[in-house]
Design a protein around this motif. Structure first.
Motif, mmCIF file in Angstrom:
data_model
loop_
_atom_site.group_PDB
_atom_site.id
_atom_site.type_symbol
_atom_site.label_atom_id
_atom_site.label_comp_id
_atom_site.label_asym_id
_atom_site.label_seq_id
_atom_site.Cartn_x
_atom_site.Cartn_y
_atom_site.Cartn_z
ATOM 1 N N VAL B 116 73.787 5.997 66.547
ATOM 2 C CA VAL B 116 72.834 5.620 65.501
ATOM 3 C C VAL B 116 73.144 6.394 64.221
ATOM 4 O O VAL B 116 73.088 5.842 63.120
ATOM 5 C CB VAL B 116 71.382 5.855 65.973
ATOM 6 C CG1 VAL B 116 70.403 5.558 64.851
ATOM 7 C CG2 VAL B 116 71.069 4.983 67.170
ATOM 8 N N ILE B 188 76.842 0.837 70.237
ATOM 9 C CA ILE B 188 75.575 1.200 69.611
ATOM 10 C C ILE B 188 75.717 1.196 68.086
ATOM 11 O O ILE B 188 74.891 0.627 67.375
ATOM 12 C CB ILE B 188 75.121 2.592 70.096
ATOM 13 C CG1 ILE B 188 74.871 2.565 71.607
ATOM 14 C CG2 ILE B 188 73.868 3.048 69.356
ATOM 15 C CD1 ILE B 188 74.536 3.912 72.204
ATOM 16 N N SER B 192 73.796 -1.487 65.663
ATOM 17 C CA SER B 192 72.768 -0.869 64.815
ATOM 18 C C SER B 192 73.064 -1.106 63.338
ATOM 19 O O SER B 192 72.152 -1.347 62.537
ATOM 20 C CB SER B 192 72.695 0.636 65.070
ATOM 21 O OG SER B 192 72.389 0.898 66.405
ATOM 22 N N GLU B 193 74.336 -1.016 62.970
ATOM 23 C CA GLU B 193 74.672 -1.198 61.564
ATOM 24 C C GLU B 193 74.353 -2.620 61.108
ATOM 25 O O GLU B 193 73.800 -2.830 60.026
ATOM 26 C CB GLU B 193 76.152 -0.890 61.330
ATOM 27 C CG GLU B 193 76.418 -0.512 59.887
ATOM 28 C CD GLU B 193 77.736 -1.020 59.400
ATOM 29 O OE1 GLU B 193 78.631 -1.272 60.227
ATOM 30 O OE2 GLU B 193 77.873 -1.192 58.183
ATOM 31 N N ILE B 230 68.541 -1.960 66.732
ATOM 32 C CA ILE B 230 69.032 -0.682 67.229
ATOM 33 C C ILE B 230 68.732 -0.555 68.721
ATOM 34 O O ILE B 230 69.575 -0.126 69.508
ATOM 35 C CB ILE B 230 68.403 0.482 66.422
ATOM 36 C CG1 ILE B 230 68.897 0.414 64.970
ATOM 37 C CG2 ILE B 230 68.763 1.820 67.030
ATOM 38 C CD1 ILE B 230 68.288 1.441 64.052
#
Lengths: 291, 323
Positions: B116, B188, B192-193, B230
């Motif tokens: 993250v 991840i 998340s991006e 996320i």
């Protein structure tokens, strides 16, 4: 007034601290990647020679090269692509050109998403039960290629769908407007325009197929054979499996350390080289689209 | 979703009905029939993934179910002894399930902040040029073969750990979790991006225009909007770590025990399958037991993937209005 200013200072300071933490996270991640690559490069470079790449292992695998494993991986990967590319492109054509919102599309998406999430060792079990056992292909190049092909199918579908969607709708409208049927439009206009994108995207799948170990352990790989496969029903050596065997199951584990690093270096160069090519071409194409 | 064909297709059909006479019509009809057949072919190709999923379930269960002729389901799932080659053999997979859970949880504890954090850096802090270089680097990490990570953990990290902390073996839960974390981080980070970028721009701009700092905008506006994405990334990363084979096969140590500390050896589910299938006679009780383990692993990862899919649908950001 000065209180406000102090507040602002602290708010700024908190932001800078938080961003510093993010920077550290990135540094850790990149440091791990860079460290691994550099370490393998330093340890493995000494083992690389012409003989290492072109000779078979000798003296119960403590000397010699990795030629059969290298060729085995190339054959397996090629086979996987022959399975996954036609199926994947056809599925992507459905998703981007034919599908309309509804139950069928939801089912298709569900199938692809979940197939992508199946652990690779379960693909190995599946390949063992279906191709090795049920279709009686035995532990063979064919069984391994089919298993790997199904494993990379979701990757290929994703890449091909993205490439097809990047072809502008005006291309299709122009073709249909000239009286072409839907299939003629897809075959003569959409697919040719999307082809470079499909191919580069598929290279990512190729890299994945070349690096996977668990799916071929029970379906294709043997730890030692001198000859190259002469038919699809032969067992093959493969680079990832060779690394595993040398590192864990040999009787001369310490002696073969340099060979192990050398093999790891070859595998990394192959897989990361392919991925890097695909990533670079893809980002170029995203930046300068021809239309 | 935009389908450039739908309007055209309707017009085409309508046209066929209007000119309903002569050779013209016959040629039109056969070509329409051909189009229908081709369309069906592509629908079938789309459904192929679902067919493969079904086949995987069928074959896994067909081979796995054989174990339960001799071993009860509760003995299998709750038994604490895994001695498949003893006479009589013990097929209790609880230590393997606990082993899988241990490495998955610990690896996600490591991977979630790093993944993250990487996503936040890429989305918020990095300039365009830095991002152009960093994003491919993260993708490169994703394409690192798992056997390479297993090899590094086993040959490089394990001896170091043994030396540093004076522990009996460097092949343990902690080492395996570190290597698995490296596999989960790219998943991840990239999901998340994407989620951070999907938050409508006007929300950020409004927040900044009201005088909030970028950090305040991030925590109060953008993160709540991106939370579902996320979460999806985290769950998929954990699912990837749980199903990963070579790392746990080479680095987790292979002892089928319930671990008491993070420096104990474990034998996660995929490791057991990969290590034992080679020496197992086709069709034996042990062979069926390994397929039964495959069933357990498959169901566990499937549950994770379904939760991820549900999560991303349930909390989807649908434009600025839902915040």
């Amino acid at each position: 007034m000065s209180q406000d200013r102090r507040m602002l200072f602290w708010r700024r300071a908190r932001q800078e601290m938080a961003f510093l933490v993010f920077r550290l996270a990135v540094l850790v991640v990149l440091g791990a990647l860079g460290g691994i690559l550099l370490y393998v490069l330093i340890q493995g470079a000494g083992a690389i020679s012409w003989e290492f790449l072109t000779a078979a292992p000798r003296d119960s695998m403590t000397k010699g090269g990795i030629f059969p494993a290298l060729m085995g991986t190339l054959y397996l990967t090629l086979g996987a692509v022959l399975v996954a590319l036609p199926l994947g492109v056809a599925a992507a054509v459905y998703l981007s050109e034919y599908a309309t919102e509804g139950r069928v599309l939801r089912l298709v998406r569900l199938g692809i998403a979940n197939l992508a999430g199946v652990p690779s060792v379960v693909f190995g079990l599946f390949g063992l039960a279906l191709f090795v056992g049920y279709f009686k292909l035995g532990i063979s190049l064919a069984a391994g290629s089919l298993t790997l092909g199904l494993l990379i199918l979701p990757t290929v579908i994703g890449a091909a769908e993205e490439a097809l969607r990047q072809v502008p709708g005006t291309f299709r409208e122009a073709s249909l407007g000239l009286g072409a049927t839907r299939w003629q439009t897809i075959r003569k206009v959409v697919l040719p325009a999307a082809l470079p994108g499909i191919l580069t995207g598929s290279i990512l799948g190729v890299g994945r197929a070349a690096g996977e170990t668990a799916p071929i352990m029970f379906t294709a790989a043997t730890f030692f054979t001198l000859r190259l496969p002469s038919s699809p029903l032969d067992q093959v050596m493969a680079l990832p499996y060779h690394i595993y065997v040398l590192a864990t199951a040999g009787t001369h584990i310490a002696q073969t350390r340099p060979l192990q690093y050398g093999t790891v270096l070859v595998l990394i160069s192959l897989v990361l080289g392919l991925s890097l090519i695909a990533i670079v071409i893809r980002s170029r194409m995203r930046r300068h689209k021809k239309w | 979703m935009l389908n450039p064909f739908s309007g055209q297709a309707l017009a085409h059909k309508g046209l066929g009905r209007l000119t309903s006479a002569g050779i013209m019509n016959r040629r039109k009809r056969t070509s329409t029939e051909r189009e229908v057949i081709i369309r069906r072919f592509f629908v079938a190709a789309g459904l192929f993934s679902l067919v493969v999923m079904t086949l995987i379930v069928l074959f896994l269960f067909a081979e796995g179910i054989g174990l339960f002729r001799t071993v009860s389901v509760s003995d299998f799932l709750l038994g604490t002894a895994w001695y498949p080659t003893y006479d009589p053999p013990d097929f209790g997979v609880l230590p393997l399930i606990v082993g899988s859970a241990a490495v998955t949880l610990l690896s996600s504890l490591i991977a979630v902040p790093l993944g993250v954090g990487t996503a936040l850096y890429l989305a918020e802090v990095a300039g365009d040029r830095t991002r152009e270089i960093l994003k491919p680097a993260v993708e490169l990490l994703a394409s690192l073969p798992s056997v390479v990570l297993g090899f590094v953990g086993m040959v490089v990290l394990a001896p170091l750990m043994q030396q540093w902390w004076d522990i009996p073996t460097g092949l343990n839960v902690f080492n395996a979790s570190l290597m698995l974390a490296l596999m989960a981080i790219p998943t991840i980070a990239s999901i998340s991006e994407d989620a951070l970028h999907a938050v409508p721009r006007e929300l950020n701009e409004a927040s900044l225009a009201l005088g909030a700092t970028r950090w305040e905008t991030l925590t109060r506006v953008q993160l709540p909007g991106a939370l579902s994405g996320i979460g999806t990334g985290v769950i998929l990363g954990m699912s990837r770590a749980m199903g990963e084979t070579m790392v746990v096969l080479m680095v987790a140590g292979g002892a089928a025990q319930i671990p008491g500390s993070i420096f104990d050896s474990v034998r996660p589910l995929p490791a057991s399958i990969a290590a034992e299938m080679g020496e197992t006679p086709f069709g034996s009780e042990h062979y069926h037991a390994l397929f039964a383990i495959g069933m357990v692993l498959f169901l566990m990862t499937l549950a994770f993937n379904l939760v991820a899919a549900w999560f991303s649908r349930r909390f989807q950001q649908k434009g600025a209005a839902t915040l």
